[in-house]
Design a protein around this motif. Structure first.
Motif, PDB file in Angstrom:
ATOM      1  N   ILE A 114       1.030  -1.572   0.026  1.00 14.83           N
ATOM      2  CA  ILE A 114       0.163   0.046   0.272  1.00 14.83           C
ATOM      3  C   ILE A 114       0.612   1.023  -0.172  1.00 14.83           C
ATOM      4  N   GLY A 115       2.060   1.530   1.229  1.00 17.00           N
ATOM      5  CA  GLY A 115       2.841   1.878   0.788  1.00 17.00           C
ATOM      6  C   GLY A 115       3.618   1.899  -1.267  1.00 17.00           C
ATOM      7  N   LEU A 116       4.139   1.047  -1.306  1.00 16.18           N
ATOM      8  CA  LEU A 116       4.183   1.307  -2.869  1.00 16.18           C
ATOM      9  C   LEU A 116       3.579   1.696  -4.015  1.00 16.18           C
ATOM     10  N   ALA A 117       2.133   2.002  -3.084  1.00 14.54           N
ATOM     11  CA  ALA A 117       0.906   2.551  -4.339  1.00 14.54           C
ATOM     12  C   ALA A 117       0.843   3.841  -4.261  1.00 14.54           C
ATOM     13  N   ALA A 118       1.252   3.964  -2.856  1.00 20.18           N
ATOM     14  CA  ALA A 118       0.872   5.799  -2.583  1.00 20.18           C
ATOM     15  C   ALA A 118       2.048   6.351  -2.895  1.00 20.18           C
ATOM     16  N   ALA A 119       3.741   5.718  -2.451  1.00 18.57           N
ATOM     17  CA  ALA A 119       4.546   6.926  -3.028  1.00 18.57           C
ATOM     18  C   ALA A 119       3.945   6.835  -4.808  1.00 18.57           C
ATOM     19  N   LEU A 120       3.851   6.015  -5.579  1.00 14.20           N
ATOM     20  CA  LEU A 120       3.239   6.066  -7.037  1.00 14.20           C
ATOM     21  C   LEU A 120       2.159   7.008  -6.856  1.00 14.20           C
ATOM     22  N   LYS A 121       1.036   6.960  -6.586  1.00  6.07           N
ATOM     23  CA  LYS A 121      -0.263   7.568  -6.236  1.00  6.07           C
ATOM     24  C   LYS A 121      -0.681   8.304  -5.617  1.00  6.07           C
ATOM     25  N   LEU A 122      -0.685   9.212  -4.829  1.00  6.32           N
ATOM     26  CA  LEU A 122      -1.222   9.533  -3.770  1.00  6.32           C
ATOM     27  C   LEU A 122      -2.252   8.822  -2.971  1.00  6.32           C
ATOM     28  N   MET A 123      -3.200   8.610  -3.518  1.00  5.90           N
ATOM     29  CA  MET A 123      -4.770   8.174  -3.417  1.00  5.90           C
ATOM     30  C   MET A 123      -4.532   6.942  -1.690  1.00  5.90           C
ATOM     31  N   PRO A 124      -4.097   6.097  -2.454  1.00  7.92           N
ATOM     32  CA  PRO A 124      -3.833   5.093  -1.358  1.00  7.92           C
ATOM     33  C   PRO A 124      -3.512   5.230   0.253  1.00  7.92           C
ATOM     34  N   VAL A 125      -2.947   6.823   0.031  1.00  8.71           N
ATOM     35  CA  VAL A 125      -2.571   6.480   1.330  1.00  8.71           C
ATOM     36  C   VAL A 125      -3.507   7.071   2.581  1.00  8.71           C
ATOM     37  N   LEU A 126      -4.471   6.712   1.960  1.00  7.09           N
ATOM     38  CA  LEU A 126      -6.046   7.334   2.873  1.00  7.09           C
ATOM     39  C   LEU A 126      -6.311   6.391   3.084  1.00  7.09           C
ATOM     40  N   PHE A 127      -5.594   5.159   3.409  1.00  9.15           N
ATOM     41  CA  PHE A 127      -5.762   4.269   3.894  1.00  9.15           C
ATOM     42  C   PHE A 127      -4.922   4.124   5.416  1.00  9.15           C
ATOM     43  N   VAL A 128      -4.232   5.083   5.453  1.00  9.15           N
ATOM     44  CA  VAL A 128      -3.399   5.408   6.515  1.00  9.15           C
ATOM     45  C   VAL A 128      -4.658   5.409   8.286  1.00  9.15           C
ATOM     46  N   PRO A 129      -5.440   6.547   7.777  1.00 12.57           N
ATOM     47  CA  PRO A 129      -6.263   6.905   8.438  1.00 12.57           C
ATOM     48  C   PRO A 129      -6.983   5.638   8.869  1.00 12.57           C
ATOM     49  N   PHE A 131      -6.394   2.876   9.164  1.00 11.43           N
ATOM     50  CA  PHE A 131      -5.551   2.173   9.923  1.00 11.43           C
ATOM     51  C   PHE A 131      -5.424   2.440  11.295  1.00 11.43           C
ATOM     52  N   VAL A 132      -5.450   3.829  11.554  1.00 16.05           N
ATOM     53  CA  VAL A 132      -5.717   4.777  12.513  1.00 16.05           C
ATOM     54  C   VAL A 132      -7.094   4.515  13.490  1.00 16.05           C
ATOM     55  N   TRP A 133      -8.596   3.612  12.271  1.00 16.61           N
ATOM     56  CA  TRP A 133      -9.742   4.274  12.906  1.00 16.61           C
ATOM     57  C   TRP A 133      -9.530   2.976  13.622  1.00 16.61           C
ATOM     58  N   ARG A 134      -9.078   1.509  12.517  1.00 18.59           N
ATOM     59  CA  ARG A 134      -9.643   0.343  13.137  1.00 18.59           C
ATOM     60  C   ARG A 134      -8.270   0.349  14.192  1.00 18.59           C
ATOM     61  N   ALA A 139       0.042  -1.934  11.026  1.00 16.24           N
ATOM     62  CA  ALA A 139      -0.729  -1.940   9.100  1.00 16.24           C
ATOM     63  C   ALA A 139      -0.449  -0.426   8.944  1.00 16.24           C
ATOM     64  N   MET A 140      -0.537   0.403   9.714  1.00 18.50           N
ATOM     65  CA  MET A 140      -0.304   2.146  10.107  1.00 18.50           C
ATOM     66  C   MET A 140       1.015   2.056   9.876  1.00 18.50           C
ATOM     67  N   ALA A 141       1.926   1.793  11.150  1.00 20.16           N
ATOM     68  CA  ALA A 141       2.886   1.371  10.453  1.00 20.16           C
ATOM     69  C   ALA A 141       4.040   1.461   9.941  1.00 20.16           C
ATOM     70  N   TRP A 142       3.857  -0.552   9.259  1.00 18.70           N
ATOM     71  CA  TRP A 142       4.138  -0.405   8.023  1.00 18.70           C
ATOM     72  C   TRP A 142       4.578   0.373   6.522  1.00 18.70           C
ATOM     73  N   THR A 143       2.984   0.616   6.291  1.00 14.48           N
ATOM     74  CA  THR A 143       1.966   1.963   5.150  1.00 14.48           C
ATOM     75  C   THR A 143       2.906   3.297   5.052  1.00 14.48           C
ATOM     76  N   LEU A 144       3.493   3.571   6.898  1.00 13.95           N
ATOM     77  CA  LEU A 144       3.984   4.449   6.299  1.00 13.95           C
ATOM     78  C   LEU A 144       5.495   4.664   6.110  1.00 13.95           C
ATOM     79  N   THR A 145       5.706   3.385   6.399  1.00 11.76           N
ATOM     80  CA  THR A 145       6.859   3.078   6.911  1.00 11.76           C
ATOM     81  C   THR A 145       7.216   3.189   4.891  1.00 11.76           C
ATOM     82  N   GLY A 146       6.280   2.005   4.211  1.00 12.97           N
ATOM     83  CA  GLY A 146       6.170   2.149   2.989  1.00 12.97           C
ATOM     84  C   GLY A 146       6.549   3.092   1.858  1.00 12.97           C
ATOM     85  N   VAL A 147       5.667   4.068   2.405  1.00  9.89           N
ATOM     86  CA  VAL A 147       5.456   5.319   1.796  1.00  9.89           C
ATOM     87  C   VAL A 147       7.081   6.221   1.479  1.00  9.89           C
TER      88      VAL A 147
END
Length: 188
Positions: A114-129, A131-134, A139-147
């Protein structure tokens, strides 16, 4: 800046054959579409996608309504993606594959995809909030690390100075728009 790095193999291939590069990108897009469909079937129905005549076992055949209906409902965007040789289906495939890994409780590959997808195009970064909500902290930490990691990868390849220059150029381009206004920018 990462997308420019991802496009280097296509640029090299285009020196051999511009048509070959386009055909290669189209085949990549069709593969990404198949991965997206398989991930969607896995996430929605909990079963795997099977190709008629190629796979045996329990699954949902690609020719059934469960597989074809999502394609028909999104055909406009799929065709536009192929018509304009866009990256959106690849972004969708990376994100859905990350969500499949997340569902199976493999947060590291989920976040990195998901971080790779967000680094290519920003929209998937919406999974960070999301993951926080859930309260899915891993998952949130690894996504931010990936981005962060995927976004900074060009700095390793090009060097920090050239990377910062490319990043400033990207921000300037983003703020100016592309002749169609800011409606064409996913971050807007």
């Amino acid at each position: 800046p990462l997308f420019g790095l991802v496009c280097l193999p296509l640029a090299w291939l285009s020196h051999l054959s511009i048509i070959g590069a386009r055909i290669g990108w189209m085949f990549f897009g069709w593969g990404a579409l198949l991965v997206s469909l398989a991930c969607s079937i896995r996430l929605v129905h909990g079963r795997r996608l099977v190709l008629a005549g190629f796979s045996r076992g329990v699954g949902i055949d690609v020719t059934t309504s469960a597989a074809l209906l999502p394609l028909l409902l999104s055909i406009r965007w799929i065709l536009a993606n192929f018509e304009h040789l866009q990256v959106n289906i690849a972004i969708l495939a990376l994100t859905l594959l990350g969500l499949v890994y997340h569902r199976e409780r493999h947060d590291r590959p989920a976040g990195l995809l998901i971080g790779l997808a967000a680094a290519l195009k920003l929209m998937p970064v919406l999974f960070v909030p999301y993951f926080v909500w859930r309260r899915q902290w891993s998952a949130m930490a690894w996504t931010l690390t990936g981005v962060a990691g995927w976004t900074l990868l060009p700095a390793v390849v090009y060097g920090p100075a050239k990377f910062l220059g490319q990043f400033r150029d990207w921000l300037d381009f983003f703020h100016r728009g592309q002749g169609v206004g800011k409606m064409n920018d996913s971050a807007f």
